[in-house]
Motif scaffolding. Structure first.
Motif, PDB file in Angstrom:
ATOM      1  N   THR A 171       0.842  -1.191   0.000  1.00 29.72           N
ATOM      2  CA  THR A 171       0.000   0.000   0.000  1.00 29.72           C
ATOM      3  C   THR A 171       0.882   1.247   0.000  1.00 29.72           C
ATOM      4  N   PRO A 172       0.696   2.153  -0.954  1.00 25.32           N
ATOM      5  CA  PRO A 172       1.478   3.398  -0.913  1.00 25.32           C
ATOM      6  C   PRO A 172       1.003   4.283   0.237  1.00 25.32           C
ATOM      7  N   ARG A 173       1.919   4.812   0.999  1.00 23.07           N
ATOM      8  CA  ARG A 173       1.545   5.707   2.101  1.00 23.07           C
ATOM      9  C   ARG A 173       2.448   6.919   2.071  1.00 23.07           C
ATOM     10  N   GLY A 174       1.868   8.081   1.887  1.00 25.68           N
ATOM     11  CA  GLY A 174       2.618   9.333   1.933  1.00 25.68           C
ATOM     12  C   GLY A 174       3.891   9.283   1.128  1.00 25.68           C
ATOM     13  N   ARG A 191       6.143   6.910   1.024  1.00 25.07           N
ATOM     14  CA  ARG A 191       6.580   5.605   0.538  1.00 25.07           C
ATOM     15  C   ARG A 191       5.682   5.102  -0.588  1.00 25.07           C
ATOM     16  N   ASN A 214     -13.354  -3.136   6.107  1.00 30.00           N
ATOM     17  CA  ASN A 214     -12.554  -2.598   7.210  1.00 30.00           C
ATOM     18  C   ASN A 214     -11.115  -2.366   6.790  1.00 30.00           C
ATOM     19  N   THR A 215     -10.550  -3.359   6.093  1.00 26.00           N
ATOM     20  CA  THR A 215      -9.153  -3.259   5.693  1.00 26.00           C
ATOM     21  C   THR A 215      -8.946  -2.107   4.718  1.00 26.00           C
ATOM     22  N   PHE A 249     -11.160   0.609   3.979  1.00 27.90           N
ATOM     23  CA  PHE A 249     -11.639   1.960   4.246  1.00 27.90           C
ATOM     24  C   PHE A 249     -11.534   2.396   5.699  1.00 27.90           C
ATOM     25  N   ARG A 250     -11.110   1.507   6.579  1.00 29.28           N
ATOM     26  CA  ARG A 250     -10.839   1.947   7.945  1.00 29.28           C
ATOM     27  C   ARG A 250      -9.347   1.860   8.240  1.00 29.28           C
ATOM     28  N   PHE A 251      -8.721   0.767   7.754  1.00 24.15           N
ATOM     29  CA  PHE A 251      -7.290   0.611   7.985  1.00 24.15           C
ATOM     30  C   PHE A 251      -6.482   1.199   6.823  1.00 24.15           C
ATOM     31  N   TRP A 252      -7.133   1.466   5.719  1.00 24.47           N
ATOM     32  CA  TRP A 252      -6.479   2.040   4.537  1.00 24.47           C
ATOM     33  C   TRP A 252      -5.336   1.192   4.018  1.00 24.47           C
ATOM     34  N   ASP A 253      -5.437  -0.124   4.208  1.00 23.64           N
ATOM     35  CA  ASP A 253      -4.441  -1.017   3.630  1.00 23.64           C
ATOM     36  C   ASP A 253      -5.032  -1.537   2.320  1.00 23.64           C
ATOM     37  N   TYR A 286      -3.651  -4.965   0.685  1.00 16.41           N
ATOM     38  CA  TYR A 286      -4.102  -6.204   1.319  1.00 16.41           C
ATOM     39  C   TYR A 286      -5.588  -6.423   1.024  1.00 16.41           C
TER      40      TYR A 286
END
Lengths: 429, 294
Positions: free
Chosen positions: B43-46, B48, B254-255, B257-261, B264
C-alpha cells in the motif's frame, strides 16, 4: 462528490450575482464535520459559520456534514487521494499519525505569524495537545474533546443503604457497592446489574482509564510502540473482566455503547461509566436523581481524553489554507469554544474559555458540567499510533475476547501485542 | 454497396454497444483488473510509494487470524442460511399457492421483509436482540428463560445474524418459487391423482423436479447474497465480539476503508472473487447438467 459539486455550483452562482469586487476577493473553503452526539449540531455549526462570515466577508465556508468520525476520515482521505481534499475537517485527534503519514495535513505552525496567533495556540490545555503534536509540530487543533465519567442512580443507592450523594472512590468500593446494588430474581437471574462498562467498539478507551489508574500506559507518544502485554495493562483488564466473571456484578459479554445509558435509564444498571458527551443525554432522560463524578481511583486517578481536532489539508491553494486557518482560529477561540461546549456538552479545551461570562453562568446553572473538567489534571492522551484504526481494532478484539471468556486477559493481550508489533514494526527507524 | 456504407454497417453495432461497454469497463472490468494488479504491491503511504512484493499479501493471509475467522464464519453463514432460506421459501410458496383464505394478505406479509431496506431491518432487529428488554428476551422471559446477550456473546452473535438473514431472504425467493409453481400445468396433478399417487409422491417426483431450474437460480443468488450482504453486520455487531461475526466482505471493507491497507484489501477481494467464480462454475457447469428444463 456530486453533493459537493452542487454546493460549489450554488456558491459560484451566488458569487456571480455579487458585485465584481467581492467576487474577485472571496475565498471559498469546504469544512467536513461529523456528528457523534445528539442535539441540533448541524444548526449550531451553520449558525457559527454565518457569524464568522459576517465578520470575515472575504471568506465563504461550506459546511459539509460527513457522517460519523470514521466516515469523515474515509471521505476526506478519499477526496485527498483524488486531488480534491476539503480545506479543513474535524477528525479524531488519534488519527493524527495516519493523516501525517499520508502527508494529508498541514502543520499549524506554518500559519502562525503574529503574537496573537501564538497566544491562541499556547492557550490549549497541554493534555489535549499531546494527541495533536508530533515531530515538534502541531497537526490538529483541539475542538470537540471529551473524557469518560462515572454515573450512579441515587434512588438505588438509597434502597441499598448507601449514601446517595457519594459515589465509589476506588476499585474496591466499586466492587463492594456493585455487589449491594445487583438485584436478582427468585431463580438467581440478575434483574439489575450493579456496574456496567461499555465494551463494543473503541473499548480500548475504557481500558485505558483502568490502565492509567493502575499507573501503566498503553502506548508511547511517538506512535510506534504499544505495551498491551505489560503487567499494568493485564491487571487492569483482569479487574474489568472480574466485575463480570468473578464478582458477577456486571452483565457478561459485550455491552453496547448505545444500550448502556438506556440500561441506566431503565433501571437495569445502577452505576455506569460512559463518555462525558452523554451528560446532557442523562440529564434529560434519567427519570430519577443521578450522581456524576470522575472515575474511581486505584493506585491513582486516571482517565483518557477523546474526541475530535480540526485538521487543515494539504493539496489546496495557500490562500485557501490561510482562510481555513483563520476560520479554525476563530472557531476555537475562547468565546466560540465556550459556546460550542455549552451547546454540545464537549469539554472546552482552553483555560480562557472557562473564564468567559457565558461559561460561568452555565456552570452555575448546571454544576455537573464541571465534573469532566475536574478530571483534566488526571487525564492521559488517548491511544494513538500509526495505522491507528487497525491497532485500536486489535486491542478491542482482545478486550472482547476476555470479556466473553474466549481467552484469558493475559493471553488475549499477548496476542494483541504481537499483532500490534507486526503492524508498527514498519514505522520504526 | 460502397465502401463507406459497408464500414458504416459494420460500425453501427459497435457504436450501439459502446455506451454499455464503456459503463461496464469503467465500473467493472477496469477496477477488477486494477485490483488484481494492486494485490501484488504494498500500500502506498505518503512518502513511501507502492513496491512490488509478489504473492506476499496472499501469504500473509494464511497467518492472519482475522481472515481465517472471517472465512470460517462466512462458510458457516452460507451453509446455515442458504438451505434454510430456500426450504422456507419453498414452503411459503406452496402455502400461498394453495387456495386458502386471506391468501393476498399472507403473500404480502411473507414478501414484506424483502421490501424493507436491510439497514432499517437491522436496526429494528437490534432492538429485538437487546438483552433484558428486547422482544426476544421479553417473550422468553415468560417461559422462565433468563436474559441473553444475543449479539454480545461469541456463541450467539453469528446465529443471530443468520436468523435475520434467513428471514430477510426467504420472502424474495418465495416469489420465484410461486411463479414457477403457477407454471406447472394442473393436468399433471389431475393425472397423478387419477393414478393414485400420494401428495408427497406427487411433490417429490413431479413438482420438485419441475422446480429444479428455479432452485438452481435461487441457490446461485442465495449463495452470492451470503457473501455480498453485510449491512446487518455493520449495524448490529461490527464483526464482534472478537471477530465472532466478521464476514469476509466486512473484513475487506474494514481493511480498505478503515485501515487504509488497500493492497491487502485487493488481495482479499481477489480471494472473494475467486470463491464466487468457483461457486458459479460448480453450479452452472456441473449442477446445470442435472437440471431438467422443459
Amino acid at each position: 462528490m456530486s453533493y459537493m459539486s452542487t454546493l460549489r455550483a450554488f456558491a459560484v452562482s451566488g458569487a456571480l450575482m455579487m458585485p465584481g469586487a467581492a467576487w474577485a476577493q472571496q475565498v471559498e473553503i469546504n469544512f467536513y464535520y461529523p456528528v457523534a452526539i445528539g442535539g441540533p449540531v448541524t444548526q449550531i455549526v451553520e449558525d457559527l459559520i454565518s457569524r464568522f462570515e459576517a465578520e470575515n466577508p472575504d471568506v465563504k465556508v461550506n459546511p459539509i456534514y460527513s457522517g460519523t468520525y470514521s466516515e469523515t476520515i474515509s471521505k476526506a482521505l478519499a477526496a485527498f487521494r483524488a486531488g480534491q481534499p476539503p480545506e479543513l475537517a474535524v477528525m479524531l485527534s488519534v488519527d493524527m499519525y495516519t493523516l501525517v503519514d499520508e502527508g494529508a495535513v498541514a502543520p499549524i505552525e506554518r500559519f502562525v505569524e503574529t503574537d496573537e496567533d501564538r497566544a491562541w495556540l499556547e492557550g490549549f490545555m497541554p493534555v489535549f495537545m499531546s494527541n495533536s503534536q508530533t515531530a515538534d509540530q502541531t497537526w490538529g487543533v483541539p475542538f470537540q474533546r471529551g473524557t469518560t465519567v462515572f454515573f450512579w442512580n441515587k434512588n438505588m443507592f438509597e434502597e441499598a443503604g448507601l449514601d446517595p450523594d457519594v459515589g465509589p472512590q476506588n476499585w474496591e468500593e466499586v466492587v463492594e457497592f456493585a455487589g449491594k446494588l445487583t438485584k436478582r430474581d427468585a431463580s438467581g437471574n440478575a434483574t439489575t446489574w450493579g456496574m456496567q462498562v461499555p465494551s463494543s467498539l473503541t473499548s480500548y478507551w475504557l481500558l485505558q482509564g483502568y490502565v492509567a489508574q493502575n499507573e501503566g500506559k498503553l502506548f508511547e507518544l511517538s506512535g510506534d510502540q504499544t505495551y498491551f502485554d505489560s503487567p499494568e495493562v493485564v491487571e487492569a483488564l483482569e479487574y474489568w473482566v472480574s466485575l463480570a466473571h468473578e464478582h458477577k456484578v456486571m452483565k457478561p459479554g459485550v455491552i453496547e455503547w448505545a444500550t448502556n445509558p438506556k440500561d441506566f435509564f431503565e433501571g437495569k444498571a445502577a452505576m455506569i461509566t460512559t463518555t462525558s458527551g452523554n451528560l446532557t443525554n442523562v440529564k434529560n432522560n434519567a427519570p430519577f436523581p443521578f450522581g456524576v463524578q470522575i472515575l474511581p481511583e486505584h493506585k491513582k486517578r486516571g482517565a483518557p481524553t477523546s474526541g475530535g481536532n480540526i485538521f487543515i489539508f494539504e493539496g489546496v491553494d495557500a490562500e485557501k489554507q490561510e482562510a481555513a486557518f483563520r476560520f479554525t482560529k476563530w472557531l476555537t477561540s475562547a468565546e466560540q469554544s465556550a459556546e460550542w461546549s455549552i451547546k454540545t456538552g464537549y469539554i472546552a479545551p482552553r483555560e480562557d474559555a472557562w473564564e468567559t461570562a457565558a461559561m460561568k453562568t452555565y456552570v452555575e446553572e448546571f454544576p455537573e458540567a464541571l465534573v469532566p473538567r475536574e478530571q483534566i489534571p488526571f487525564m492521559v492522551p488517548e491511544l494513538s499510533t500509526y495505522e491507528n484504526q487497525r491497532v485500536a481494532r486489535v486491542i478491542d478484539d482482545a478486550i472482547e475476547a476476555s470479556l466473553t471468556a474466549t481467552k484469558t486477559p493475559a493471553q488475549a493481550l499477548a496476542d494483541a501485542q504481537a499483532e500490534a508489533e507486526r503492524i508498527l514494526r514498519n514505522y520504526r527507524n | 454497396m460502397s465502401k463507406l456504407s459497408r464500414l458504416q454497417s459494420q460500425a453501427t453495432p459497435w457504436l450501439l454497444l459502446l455506451p454499455a461497454a464503456v459503463l461496464l469497463a469503467t465500473f467493472t472490468h477496469i477496477p477488477a483488473v486494477t485490483t488484481f494488479i494492486n494485490s501484488f504491491y504494498t500500500t502506498p503511504r505518503g512518502a513511501r510509494p507502492a513496491r512490488f512484493v509478489g504473492v506476499e499479501q496472499y501469504q500473509s493471509m494464511l497467518a492472519d487470524p482475522v481472515f481465517l475467522a472471517a472465512l470460517k464464519n462466512n462458510a458457516i453463514y452460507a451453509l446455515g442460511t442458504v438451505p434454510l432460506a430456500i426450504g422456507l421459501s419453498l414452503l411459503m410458496a406452496i402455502i400461498v399457492n394453495s387456495s386458502i383464505r386471506g391468501r393476498a394478505l399472507l403473500r404480502m406479509s411473507f414478501f414484506l421483509p424483502t421490501v424493507l431496506p436491510m439497514i432499517a431491518v437491522a436496526n429494528i432487529w437490534l432492538f429485538f436482540y437487546t438483552p433484558g428488554y428486547g422482544l426476544f428476551d421479553q417473550i422468553l422471559a415468560n417461559f422462565g428463560f433468563s436474559s441473553t446477550n444475543w449479539l454480545g456473546s461469541p456463541n450467539t452473535a453469528l446465529p443471530s445474524l443468520m436468523l435475520l438473514g434467513i428471514w430477510k431472504e426467504a420472502g424474495f425467493f418465495m416469489i420465484f418459487y410461486l411463479a414457477a409453481l403457477q407454471q406447472i400445468s394442473p393436468s399433471l396433478a389431475e393425472a397423478a391423482a387419477l393414478e393414485g399417487a400420494s401428495r408427497w409422491y406427487y411433490f417429490r417426483r413431479i413438482v420438485f423436479p419441475l422446480l429444479m431450474p428455479t432452485t438452481l437460480f435461487v441457490l446461485v443468488n442465495a449463495l452470492i447474497n451470503s457473501f455480498r450482504l453485510i449491512d446487518h453486520v455493520i449495524v448490529m455487531t461490527r464483526g464482534g465480539p472478537d471477530n465472532a461475526s466478521t464476514l469476509l466482505l466486512y473484513y475487506i471493507y474494514n481493511t480498505a476503508f478503515r485501515f487504509w491497507d488497500t493492497a491487502y484489501a485487493s488481495a482479499l477481494t481477489m480471494v472473494l472473487l475467486a470463491a464466487l467464480a468457483a461457486f458459479s462454475f460448480i453450479q452452472f457447469g456441473i449442477l446445470d447438467r442435472k437440471v431438467h428444463y422443459k
